[in-house]
Motif scaffolding. Structure first.
Motif, PDB file in Angstrom:
ATOM      1  N   MET A   1       0.839  -1.208   0.000  1.00 39.90           N
ATOM      2  CA  MET A   1       0.000   0.000   0.000  1.00 39.90           C
ATOM      3  C   MET A   1       0.871   1.254   0.000  1.00 39.90           C
ATOM      4  SD  MET A   1      -2.607   1.243   3.007  1.00 39.90           S
ATOM      5  CE  MET A   1      -1.288   1.856   4.082  1.00 39.90           C
ATOM      6  N   ARG A   2       1.907   1.259   0.834  1.00 38.82           N
ATOM      7  CA  ARG A   2       2.787   2.438   0.918  1.00 38.82           C
ATOM      8  C   ARG A   2       3.564   2.668  -0.370  1.00 38.82           C
ATOM      9  NH1 ARG A   2       4.850   1.280   7.091  1.00 38.82           N
ATOM     10  NH2 ARG A   2       3.101   2.318   8.123  1.00 38.82           N
ATOM     11  N   LEU A   3       3.785   1.582  -1.119  1.00 40.16           N
ATOM     12  CA  LEU A   3       4.468   1.708  -2.413  1.00 40.16           C
ATOM     13  C   LEU A   3       3.500   2.054  -3.540  1.00 40.16           C
ATOM     14  CD1 LEU A   3       6.889  -1.368  -2.202  1.00 40.16           C
ATOM     15  CD2 LEU A   3       7.457   1.055  -1.845  1.00 40.16           C
ATOM     16  N   GLY A   4       2.195   2.126  -3.211  1.00 45.32           N
ATOM     17  CA  GLY A   4       1.182   2.441  -4.218  1.00 45.32           C
ATOM     18  C   GLY A   4       0.810   1.268  -5.108  1.00 45.32           C
ATOM     19  N   ARG A   5       1.150   0.069  -4.689  1.00 40.62           N
ATOM     20  CA  ARG A   5       0.841  -1.129  -5.481  1.00 40.62           C
ATOM     21  C   ARG A   5      -0.483  -1.731  -4.992  1.00 40.62           C
ATOM     22  NH1 ARG A   5       6.926  -3.738  -5.655  1.00 40.62           N
ATOM     23  NH2 ARG A   5       7.839  -2.041  -6.860  1.00 40.62           N
ATOM     24  N   THR A   6      -1.565  -1.174  -5.484  1.00 33.99           N
ATOM     25  CA  THR A   6      -2.904  -1.530  -5.008  1.00 33.99           C
ATOM     26  C   THR A   6      -3.221  -2.994  -5.238  1.00 33.99           C
ATOM     27  OG1 THR A   6      -3.604   0.726  -5.511  1.00 33.99           O
ATOM     28  CG2 THR A   6      -5.342  -0.886  -5.107  1.00 33.99           C
ATOM     29  N   LYS A   7      -2.886  -3.523  -6.416  1.00 32.98           N
ATOM     30  CA  LYS A   7      -3.208  -4.927  -6.727  1.00 32.98           C
ATOM     31  C   LYS A   7      -2.500  -5.874  -5.747  1.00 32.98           C
ATOM     32  CE  LYS A   7      -3.548  -8.173 -10.549  1.00 32.98           C
ATOM     33  NZ  LYS A   7      -3.244  -8.457 -11.961  1.00 32.98           N
ATOM     34  N   ALA A   8      -1.219  -5.631  -5.488  1.00 36.69           N
ATOM     35  CA  ALA A   8      -0.457  -6.465  -4.550  1.00 36.69           C
ATOM     36  C   ALA A   8      -1.043  -6.339  -3.148  1.00 36.69           C
ATOM     37  CB  ALA A   8       1.014  -6.063  -4.546  1.00 36.69           C
ATOM     38  N   MET A   9      -1.411  -5.111  -2.786  1.00 41.68           N
ATOM     39  CA  MET A   9      -2.004  -4.895  -1.463  1.00 41.68           C
ATOM     40  C   MET A   9      -3.285  -5.712  -1.315  1.00 41.68           C
ATOM     41  SD  MET A   9      -4.028  -1.620  -0.121  1.00 41.68           S
ATOM     42  CE  MET A   9      -4.888  -1.667   1.436  1.00 41.68           C
ATOM     43  N   LEU A  10      -4.163  -5.619  -2.308  1.00 39.18           N
ATOM     44  CA  LEU A  10      -5.429  -6.356  -2.252  1.00 39.18           C
ATOM     45  C   LEU A  10      -5.183  -7.862  -2.185  1.00 39.18           C
ATOM     46  CD1 LEU A  10      -7.580  -4.312  -4.802  1.00 39.18           C
ATOM     47  CD2 LEU A  10      -7.712  -4.248  -2.309  1.00 39.18           C
ATOM     48  N   THR A  11      -4.196  -8.339  -2.930  1.00 34.68           N
ATOM     49  CA  THR A  11      -3.869  -9.769  -2.914  1.00 34.68           C
ATOM     50  C   THR A  11      -3.436 -10.213  -1.519  1.00 34.68           C
ATOM     51  OG1 THR A  11      -3.201  -9.687  -5.239  1.00 34.68           O
ATOM     52  CG2 THR A  11      -2.403 -11.563  -3.937  1.00 34.68           C
ATOM     53  N   PHE A  12      -2.556  -9.443  -0.892  1.00 31.82           N
ATOM     54  CA  PHE A  12      -2.101  -9.801   0.456  1.00 31.82           C
ATOM     55  C   PHE A  12      -3.233  -9.704   1.481  1.00 31.82           C
ATOM     56  CE2 PHE A  12       2.307  -8.750  -1.115  1.00 31.82           C
ATOM     57  CZ  PHE A  12       2.790 -10.038  -0.994  1.00 31.82           C
ATOM     58  N   PHE A  13      -4.131  -8.750   1.302  1.00 31.75           N
ATOM     59  CA  PHE A  13      -5.277  -8.644   2.211  1.00 31.75           C
ATOM     60  C   PHE A  13      -6.203  -9.856   2.057  1.00 31.75           C
ATOM     61  CE2 PHE A  13      -6.077  -4.555   4.549  1.00 31.75           C
ATOM     62  CZ  PHE A  13      -4.771  -4.107   4.509  1.00 31.75           C
ATOM     63  N   VAL A  14      -6.422 -10.283   0.811  1.00 35.89           N
ATOM     64  CA  VAL A  14      -7.270 -11.466   0.576  1.00 35.89           C
ATOM     65  C   VAL A  14      -6.633 -12.697   1.220  1.00 35.89           C
ATOM     66  CG1 VAL A  14      -8.115 -13.068  -1.204  1.00 35.89           C
ATOM     67  CG2 VAL A  14      -8.418 -10.602  -1.504  1.00 35.89           C
ATOM     68  N   ILE A  15      -5.324 -12.863   1.050  1.00 34.37           N
ATOM     69  CA  ILE A  15      -4.622 -14.004   1.665  1.00 34.37           C
ATOM     70  C   ILE A  15      -4.762 -13.940   3.191  1.00 34.37           C
ATOM     71  CG2 ILE A  15      -2.345 -15.044   2.066  1.00 34.37           C
ATOM     72  CD1 ILE A  15      -1.613 -14.090  -0.817  1.00 34.37           C
ATOM     73  N   THR A  16      -4.621 -12.733   3.753  1.00 30.19           N
ATOM     74  CA  THR A  16      -4.767 -12.555   5.202  1.00 30.19           C
ATOM     75  C   THR A  16      -6.140 -13.014   5.673  1.00 30.19           C
ATOM     76  OG1 THR A  16      -3.219 -10.699   5.221  1.00 30.19           O
ATOM     77  CG2 THR A  16      -4.764 -10.848   7.077  1.00 30.19           C
ATOM     78  N   LEU A  17      -7.177 -12.591   4.951  1.00 27.55           N
ATOM     79  CA  LEU A  17      -8.549 -12.945   5.339  1.00 27.55           C
ATOM     80  C   LEU A  17      -8.796 -14.443   5.182  1.00 27.55           C
ATOM     81  CD1 LEU A  17     -10.572  -9.916   3.921  1.00 27.55           C
ATOM     82  CD2 LEU A  17      -9.693 -10.260   6.235  1.00 27.55           C
ATOM     83  N   LEU A  18      -8.234 -15.055   4.157  1.00 27.29           N
ATOM     84  CA  LEU A  18      -8.390 -16.506   3.971  1.00 27.29           C
ATOM     85  C   LEU A  18      -7.702 -17.274   5.096  1.00 27.29           C
ATOM     86  CD1 LEU A  18      -7.932 -16.863   0.099  1.00 27.29           C
ATOM     87  CD2 LEU A  18     -10.059 -17.107   1.417  1.00 27.29           C
ATOM     88  N   LEU A  19      -6.525 -16.800   5.500  1.00 30.32           N
ATOM     89  CA  LEU A  19      -5.823 -17.428   6.639  1.00 30.32           C
ATOM     90  C   LEU A  19      -6.635 -17.260   7.923  1.00 30.32           C
ATOM     91  CD1 LEU A  19      -2.187 -16.261   5.790  1.00 30.32           C
ATOM     92  CD2 LEU A  19      -2.995 -18.631   5.783  1.00 30.32           C
ATOM     93  N   GLY A  20      -7.221 -16.082   8.096  1.00 31.15           N
ATOM     94  CA  GLY A  20      -8.069 -15.835   9.255  1.00 31.15           C
ATOM     95  C   GLY A  20      -9.300 -16.723   9.251  1.00 31.15           C
ATOM     96  N   LEU A  21      -9.854 -16.942   8.069  1.00 36.55           N
ATOM     97  CA  LEU A  21     -11.016 -17.830   7.938  1.00 36.55           C
ATOM     98  C   LEU A  21     -10.628 -19.265   8.279  1.00 36.55           C
ATOM     99  CD1 LEU A  21     -14.002 -17.604   7.090  1.00 36.55           C
ATOM    100  CD2 LEU A  21     -13.283 -18.188   4.767  1.00 36.55           C
ATOM    101  N   GLY A  22      -9.437 -19.682   7.833  1.00 36.37           N
ATOM    102  CA  GLY A  22      -8.944 -21.011   8.172  1.00 36.37           C
ATOM    103  C   GLY A  22      -8.761 -21.164   9.672  1.00 36.37           C
ATOM    104  N   PHE A  23      -8.203 -20.138  10.309  1.00 40.37           N
ATOM    105  CA  PHE A  23      -8.037 -20.146  11.766  1.00 40.37           C
ATOM    106  C   PHE A  23      -9.386 -20.329  12.440  1.00 40.37           C
ATOM    107  CE2 PHE A  23      -8.566 -17.719  15.655  1.00 40.37           C
ATOM    108  CZ  PHE A  23      -7.598 -18.273  16.474  1.00 40.37           C
TER     109      PHE A  23
END
Length: 198
Positions: A84-106
């Motif tokens: 996000m700080r680098l302005g790479r929105t697509k990468a940011m969204l991808t990492f956020f989706v992975i975070t939420l999927l890991l949280g869902l698995g937890f």
């Protein structure tokens, strides 16, 4: 709205800085909530009555999987904020989706754990120990559940409106919340599960 480009995007307006400060105050209240739960747990952990104790119901494999999922999600949310700080929105969204999927698995493992406890007669009514155990784990699980909905709402907002300073501020605050949940889990893992298995 005056934007200061010398600061990270999440701090780039005065309001954003105030929002982050306010959230730190909120986290202080959350620390008190969990401190109260841990204090109650340490007071009641040996009051098992006729019910099972920690050594009888805790299993290392699911707890390790839960820990791995949540700690990995802390890493991916950090990568998302960096993108996000680098302005790479697509990468940011991808990492956020992975975070939420890991949280869902937890959360899936935690729900399965609760079902196992109930089958082993470890419910809120069984003993003081099981009541405070379920309350502490349930409170953390409820926070993770809320975080999943919050994170999803941020993703939808960024997808619709782009990465604005306001959206970046919300994303950073969400990351603080998520890291906080991971820190709480480390305490749960260390002082409830590991201690209880000994």
């Amino acid at each position: 709205m005056k934007i200061d480009h010398s600061l990270p995007i999440e701090y780039s307006t005065k309001q954003n800085g105030l929002n982050i400060f306010g959230f730190w105050v909120f986290l202080a209240a959350e620390i008190m909530l969990f401190a109260t739960l841990f204090t109650s747990y340490f007071t009641l952990e040996h009051r098992i009555g006729n019910g099972p104790g920690g050594a009888e119901i805790f299993e290392m494999t699911p707890v390790l999987l839960e820990t791995l999922l949540l700690l990995t999600s802390s890493f991916t949310i950090g990568l998302g904020i960096h993108a996000m700080r680098l302005g790479r929105t697509k990468a940011m969204l991808t990492f956020f989706v992975i975070t939420l999927l890991l949280g869902l698995g937890f959360l899936g493992f935690e729900i399965d754990e609760f079902i196992t406890y109930i089958h082993e007669s470890a419910t809120l009514q069984t003993s003081a120990f099981t009541a405070i155990l379920m309350t502490t784990l349930g409170t953390h699980g409820a926070h993770v559940s809320f975080g999943l909905f919050w994170g999803a709402a941020i993703l939808i907002q960024i997808k619709k409106r782009g990465l604005t300073p306001e959206a970046a501020n919300k994303s950073f605050i969400f990351s603080l919340y998520w890291h906080f949940l991971d820190v709480v889990w480390i305490f749960i893992f260390s002082f409830i599960y590991l201690k209880g298995m000994m």
